[in-house]
Design a protein around this motif. Structure first.
Motif: not given
Length: 218
Positions: A20, A74, A92
């Protein structure tokens, strides 16, 4: 020198930042990041063909518009069947299971994503536009500005020479291929700047943003 293995835990090891944060860095450097806190999830542009990979073509990814396209990483919607590919490429965690420690990798696919993903190309255009707007009309000063925005330091002399050499090479290439220059700067506004020159600045911006130092916590 005294503690090469860091047995004394006197320093932090360098590592690539989280998925992110990688996206946030590009958006911030390109002057595009929307820093609004909170709100519903967003759907940034997907690479072509990704949505079709969902089961029975059931994925309906309605791209967010306006500033929502540039929200922090996010806030990206996590679609279980077709997770956002950039986040997966940069390790992620899967949102379906608990994660106590993230994996960290450095792969060729990551480099290709940073160079070619539509979002990151748009960020490079943004950085090129910032350099043209905020630096004196001299190639060295414009390239120095882009370098400072990304790496928060002045380029060394050899780094500056490499940037100038790349700029001149790209400028020559685009001068010989005006159609390619026009396609490269599509949707890029630069008053008073020739298409081939704008394209050359964008090309150098992409190179700077793809330096290991830009996406690594030192």
């Amino acid at each position: 020198d005294r503690d090469p293995d860091n047995a004394l835990l006197a320093r932090q090891n360098r590592f690539r930042v989280e998925a992110e944060i990688t996206r946030d860095l590009f958006l911030a450097a390109g002057g595009l990041l929307d820093r609004t806190i909170g709100g519903p999830s967003v759907r940034p542009p997907l690479p072509k063909g990704v949505a079709e990979l969902g089961y029975a073509n059931s994925v309906r990814w309605q791209e967010s518009s306006g500033s929502d396209r540039y929200r922090r990483g996010l806030y990206i919607l996590f679609q279980r069947t077709v997770p956002y590919p950039m986040l997966m490429t940069f390790d992620c965690p899967d949102s379906n299971t608990t994660c106590v420690r993230r994996a960290r990798s450095n792969t060729p696919l990551q480099a290709l994503t940073l160079m070619n993903d539509p979002v990151f190309v748009e960020c490079a255009k943004g950085l090129g536009k910032r350099s043209l707007a905020n630096a004196p009309p001299d190639p060295r000063e414009r390239l120095r500005h882009a370098f400072r925005v990304c790496l928060a330091r002045e380029p060394a002399e050899d780094e500056m020479e490499s940037l100038i050499a790349l700029f001149n090479n790209q400028l020559s290439t685009f001068e010989n291929s005006p159609e390619e220059a026009e396609q490269f700067i599509k949707a890029f506004e630069s008053e008073g700047i020739d298409a081939h020159e704008s394209a050359a600045y964008i090309a150098v911006a992409r190179a700077i943003m793809n330096l290991d130092e830009f996406v690594t916590r030192e």
